[in-house]
Design a protein around this motif. Sequence first.
Motif, PDB file in Angstrom:
ATOM      1  N   THR A 166       0.837  -1.199   0.000  1.00  0.00           N
ATOM      2  CA  THR A 166       0.000   0.000   0.000  1.00  0.00           C
ATOM      3  C   THR A 166       0.869   1.245   0.000  1.00  0.00           C
ATOM      4  O   THR A 166       0.571   2.223  -0.664  1.00  0.00           O
ATOM      5  CB  THR A 166      -0.917   0.013   1.237  1.00  0.00           C
ATOM      6  OG1 THR A 166      -1.644  -1.215   1.275  1.00  0.00           O
ATOM      7  CG2 THR A 166      -1.886   1.154   1.193  1.00  0.00           C
ATOM      8  N   ILE A 167       1.965   1.201   0.745  1.00  0.00           N
ATOM      9  CA  ILE A 167       2.882   2.334   0.801  1.00  0.00           C
ATOM     10  C   ILE A 167       4.057   2.027  -0.125  1.00  0.00           C
ATOM     11  O   ILE A 167       4.860   1.143   0.143  1.00  0.00           O
ATOM     12  CB  ILE A 167       3.365   2.576   2.246  1.00  0.00           C
ATOM     13  CG1 ILE A 167       2.173   2.876   3.144  1.00  0.00           C
ATOM     14  CG2 ILE A 167       4.397   3.682   2.288  1.00  0.00           C
ATOM     15  CD1 ILE A 167       2.514   3.051   4.595  1.00  0.00           C
ATOM     16  N   VAL A 168       4.132   2.788  -1.205  1.00  0.00           N
ATOM     17  CA  VAL A 168       5.201   2.585  -2.185  1.00  0.00           C
ATOM     18  C   VAL A 168       6.325   3.571  -1.910  1.00  0.00           C
ATOM     19  O   VAL A 168       6.241   4.420  -1.012  1.00  0.00           O
ATOM     20  CB  VAL A 168       4.661   2.732  -3.628  1.00  0.00           C
ATOM     21  CG1 VAL A 168       3.688   1.619  -3.958  1.00  0.00           C
ATOM     22  CG2 VAL A 168       4.019   4.089  -3.833  1.00  0.00           C
ATOM     23  N   ALA A 169       7.393   3.511  -2.684  1.00  0.00           N
ATOM     24  CA  ALA A 169       8.578   4.337  -2.465  1.00  0.00           C
ATOM     25  C   ALA A 169       8.242   5.830  -2.437  1.00  0.00           C
ATOM     26  O   ALA A 169       8.771   6.582  -1.611  1.00  0.00           O
ATOM     27  CB  ALA A 169       9.610   4.041  -3.537  1.00  0.00           C
ATOM     28  N   GLU A 170       7.367   6.271  -3.330  1.00  0.00           N
ATOM     29  CA  GLU A 170       6.994   7.688  -3.365  1.00  0.00           C
ATOM     30  C   GLU A 170       6.352   8.118  -2.044  1.00  0.00           C
ATOM     31  O   GLU A 170       6.620   9.211  -1.539  1.00  0.00           O
ATOM     32  CB  GLU A 170       6.025   7.956  -4.509  1.00  0.00           C
ATOM     33  CG  GLU A 170       6.627   7.756  -5.877  1.00  0.00           C
ATOM     34  CD  GLU A 170       5.581   7.858  -6.977  1.00  0.00           C
ATOM     35  OE1 GLU A 170       4.428   8.242  -6.698  1.00  0.00           O
ATOM     36  OE2 GLU A 170       5.927   7.557  -8.120  1.00  0.00           O
TER      37      GLU A 170
END
Length: 79
Positions: free
Chosen positions: A62-66
């Motif tokens: 759900t939480i990507v690098a960006e």
Amino acid sequence: MATLSLDLRERIVKAYDQGEGTQPEIARRFDVSLGMVKKLLQQRRKTGCIKARHHRAGRKKTIVAEHRIAIRQHLKAKP
């Protein structure tokens, strides 16, 4: 269920290739399921490799690098 070692996978495929029995006989001989023998042979047919595949199932991140970058910047601005 534990992953089969590469050595065991190789012995199963080798026994099948050398005609040492049918798939069910080989499954009993190596104490694995018939489905495992079938999957190994199918995987070799499709990919040419019998190594264990990475687990690809499951929930996507759900939480990507960006998002991580934005969160870090926000925390630096307002700790």
